[in-house]
Design a protein around this motif. Structure first.
Motif, PDB file in Angstrom:
ATOM      1  N   GLY A  13       0.789  -1.231   0.000  1.00 40.05           N
ATOM      2  CA  GLY A  13       0.000   0.000   0.000  1.00 40.05           C
ATOM      3  C   GLY A  13       0.815   1.273   0.000  1.00 40.05           C
ATOM      4  O   GLY A  13       0.251   2.370   0.017  1.00 40.05           O
ATOM      5  N   SER A  14       2.139   1.178  -0.038  1.00 39.88           N
ATOM      6  CA  SER A  14       2.975   2.397   0.034  1.00 39.88           C
ATOM      7  C   SER A  14       3.273   2.990  -1.333  1.00 39.88           C
ATOM      8  O   SER A  14       3.969   3.994  -1.432  1.00 39.88           O
ATOM      9  N   GLU A  15       2.759   2.373  -2.402  1.00 35.69           N
ATOM     10  CA  GLU A  15       2.844   2.922  -3.761  1.00 35.69           C
ATOM     11  C   GLU A  15       4.279   3.196  -4.206  1.00 35.69           C
ATOM     12  O   GLU A  15       4.563   4.181  -4.890  1.00 35.69           O
ATOM     13  N   LYS A  23      -3.708  13.479  -4.100  1.00 33.73           N
ATOM     14  CA  LYS A  23      -2.816  14.018  -3.072  1.00 33.73           C
ATOM     15  C   LYS A  23      -3.407  15.236  -2.367  1.00 33.73           C
ATOM     16  O   LYS A  23      -3.293  15.377  -1.143  1.00 33.73           O
ATOM     17  N   ALA A  24      -4.041  16.098  -3.107  1.00 37.19           N
ATOM     18  CA  ALA A  24      -4.600  17.315  -2.508  1.00 37.19           C
ATOM     19  C   ALA A  24      -5.716  17.006  -1.518  1.00 37.19           C
ATOM     20  O   ALA A  24      -5.989  17.806  -0.603  1.00 37.19           O
ATOM     21  N   TRP A  25      -6.383  15.842  -1.694  1.00 43.61           N
ATOM     22  CA  TRP A  25      -7.522  15.490  -0.845  1.00 43.61           C
ATOM     23  C   TRP A  25      -7.156  14.501   0.255  1.00 43.61           C
ATOM     24  O   TRP A  25      -8.007  14.127   1.069  1.00 43.61           O
ATOM     25  N   GLN A  41       5.523  10.531   7.317  1.00 41.76           N
ATOM     26  CA  GLN A  41       6.709  11.239   6.837  1.00 41.76           C
ATOM     27  C   GLN A  41       7.957  10.825   7.618  1.00 41.76           C
ATOM     28  O   GLN A  41       9.057  10.779   7.057  1.00 41.76           O
ATOM     29  N   ILE A  42       7.783  10.495   8.897  1.00 45.69           N
ATOM     30  CA  ILE A  42       8.918   9.975   9.672  1.00 45.69           C
ATOM     31  C   ILE A  42       9.413   8.672   9.053  1.00 45.69           C
ATOM     32  O   ILE A  42      10.616   8.452   8.883  1.00 45.69           O
ATOM     33  N   ILE A  43       8.488   7.789   8.712  1.00 42.96           N
ATOM     34  CA  ILE A  43       8.849   6.504   8.101  1.00 42.96           C
ATOM     35  C   ILE A  43       9.517   6.726   6.756  1.00 42.96           C
ATOM     36  O   ILE A  43      10.525   6.091   6.425  1.00 42.96           O
ATOM     37  N   ILE A  71       1.679  10.651  -2.997  1.00 39.25           N
ATOM     38  CA  ILE A  71       0.935  10.536  -1.736  1.00 39.25           C
ATOM     39  C   ILE A  71       0.964  11.856  -0.971  1.00 39.25           C
ATOM     40  O   ILE A  71      -0.072  12.435  -0.670  1.00 39.25           O
ATOM     41  N   PHE A  72       2.163  12.328  -0.610  1.00 38.73           N
ATOM     42  CA  PHE A  72       2.298  13.622   0.072  1.00 38.73           C
ATOM     43  C   PHE A  72       3.640  14.229  -0.329  1.00 38.73           C
ATOM     44  O   PHE A  72       4.508  13.559  -0.865  1.00 38.73           O
ATOM     45  N   ASP A  73       3.798  15.509  -0.065  1.00 41.80           N
ATOM     46  CA  ASP A  73       5.057  16.201  -0.367  1.00 41.80           C
ATOM     47  C   ASP A  73       6.013  16.072   0.811  1.00 41.80           C
ATOM     48  O   ASP A  73       5.620  16.224   1.963  1.00 41.80           O
TER      49      ASP A  73
END
Length: 469
Positions: A200-202, A427-429, A443-445, A460-462
């Motif tokens: 699931g981490s794409e 990503k925006a949602w 983000q830590i991971i 996923i996120f910036d």
């Protein structure tokens, strides 16, 4: 900053690792299938390793050079998680397509990540086994991609998502280290379950290269029906009733609204097995072990459903041809893609009890903005997953259309993605479905496993490089 080109010396070092047959450049890359919602592949180099050792060497080289890497599989995803930029390096596992072992005693299979789902399903037939995951992209999607996106499909209500089918994973980290956790046991409660980091981490935390998959006995009976109902309350009640009455055999429960059903059963398309005047339709499928006994149980369950007012009409498939004809109405997306202009597709999840209210709110928001807009709902209602097709506005209205679908989810504790992931498309949602603290931990991971953010950056996120230690 986005990299523009990859220098020749770097390419030469890659060729030393994978050989000339393992590298594609220029037009050979641009001409490949770009995937859904993408016009072409922008990256100019694609690397095709044939072993885990080669993947490890490639990633170690990219880590040292801060070279961005985008992993691509069967390109059947819907969220642009495989979209590349000009200076990216594409890593394809298409040459790693071996089914290494099928263990009949343990009912497991060890496979390389590039194995195509349908090819794997076909191979298992001779052993009387099945791999429970099944979805429309079976002919092109790869098992590594199924894991990296935690794919769902039509049998989740019985067998669970891809996550439930994976016992072990071998993955290569951004710096080239190989984490081989090829567990073969259903029960292994020894510390952190590391495979779950990659499922699931794409492709943002590591590259899955091999998997140990759980297999099931092949069902020897199958019963399928299509029913219709006047109210969504009936559909929700029918789901609970059939699940209980069939004693664990319920394998699929798919809902189609009137818009989708009538669109796909117009003259010249699919023959409607039921009248086209009902608001809701459901496909119910049960898989078991004794056709005569299971057919009787299936028909009794439907009869009781009518007695309880949970359905208005039904048709039971009496042959494989009739079963396929029913499923074709659900699986054929060609007409909705062509008829809805511009076409927008959504994959969301919401509790079954909240679906009716959610659908009404989305319809109202869309109608308030585009009175002539088209909308259709379908999906795996048995596990809370709705697919939404919308034809409204123009290409410049994408954000407004998306707001109609995603913003109401916050009030129902829903998810902006049920089975396709986040990628760039959602990503925006993403914050609608994941809290600030959850995103902080993610983000830590990411920083721990990919300190230079080379793996599928921006998906996923910036994660800004300046924020890294």
């Amino acid at each position: 900053m986005e990299r523009e080109v990859i220098d020749r010396e770097f390419i030469s070092r890659l060729r030393d690792i994978v050989g000339s047959e393992g590298i594609l450049t220029g037009d050979d890359v641009h001409a490949r299938n770009p995937g859904v919602f993408m016009s072409r592949i922008e990256a100019s180099i694609l690397v095709r390793p044939s072993t885990t050792a080669q993947v490890s060497q490639v990633l170690r080289l990219c880590h040292e050079a801060r070279q961005p890497v985008v992993v691509q599989g069967g390109m059947s995803g819907w969220v642009r998680a495989t979209q590349s930029r000009r200076g990216d390096l594409i890593l394809s596992l298409e040459r790693m397509n071996a089914i290494e072992e099928i263990d009949l005693a343990n009912r497991t299979a060890t496979v390389q990540a590039g194995v195509v789902l349908e090819a794997f399903q076909d191979r298992l037939e001779q052993d009387g086994l099945i791999f429970a995951l099944d979805l429309g992209g079976r002919g092109s999607c790869q098992l590594g991609g199924n894991a990296s996106t935690n794919a769902g499909g039509v049998r989740v209500i019985r067998y669970g998502m891809m996550r439930e089918q994976v016992l072990g994973v071998e993955a290569v980290l951004a710096d080239g280290r190989v984490v081989s956790s090829l567990n073969r046991m259903i029960k292994n409660n020894t510390g952190y379950d590391l495979k779950q980091l990659f499922i699931g981490s794409e492709g943002t935390l590591g590259v899955i290269t091999r998997l140990v998959l759980r297999l099931r006995e092949r069902p020897s009976s199958s019963n399928t029906a299509m029913v219709c109902a006047d109210r969504f309350e009936q559909i929700a009640g029918l789901l609970r009733h059939m699940d209980g009455a069939l004693g664990g055999q319920l394998s699929a429960f798919e809902m189609l609204d009137n818009s989708f059903y009538t669109l796909n059963t117009k003259e010249g398309r699919h023959t409607p097995p039921l009248p086209t005047d009902k608001p809701y339709y459901a496909i119910i499928e049960a898989l078991g072990a004794n056709q005569a006994r299971d057919s009787e149980l299936f028909e009794q369950a439907l009869e009781t459903a009518f007695e309880r007012g949970l359905a208005s009409d039904a048709v039971i498939a009496r042959s494989e041809r009739e079963r396929d004809a029913i499923w074709a109405i659900r699986e054929d997306l060609e007409h909705v893609v062509r008829d809805f202009r511009p076409f927008y597709a959504f994959d969301i999840s919401v509790p079954v009890g909240a679906m009716e209210g959610y659908m009404a709110q989305v319809k109202a928001r869309l109608a308030a903005r585009w009175s002539a807009g088209a909308i259709a709902f379908l999906g795996h209602v048995g596990d809370g997953n709705l697919h939404i097709a919308i034809g409204a506005g123009g290409p410049e209205d994408r954000e407004t259309v998306e707001a109609c679908v995603y913003e109401p989810l916050a009030g129902y504790a829903g998810s902006v993605s049920a089975e396709h992931g986040i990628g760039l498309e959602k990503k925006a949602w993403f914050p609608i479905s994941r809290s600030r603290d959850e995103r902080f931990v993610m983000q830590i991971i990411k920083r721990a496993l990919d300190p230079h953010s080379i793996l599928n950056p921006g998906k996923i996120f910036d994660l800004e490089p300046a924020a890294q230690s």
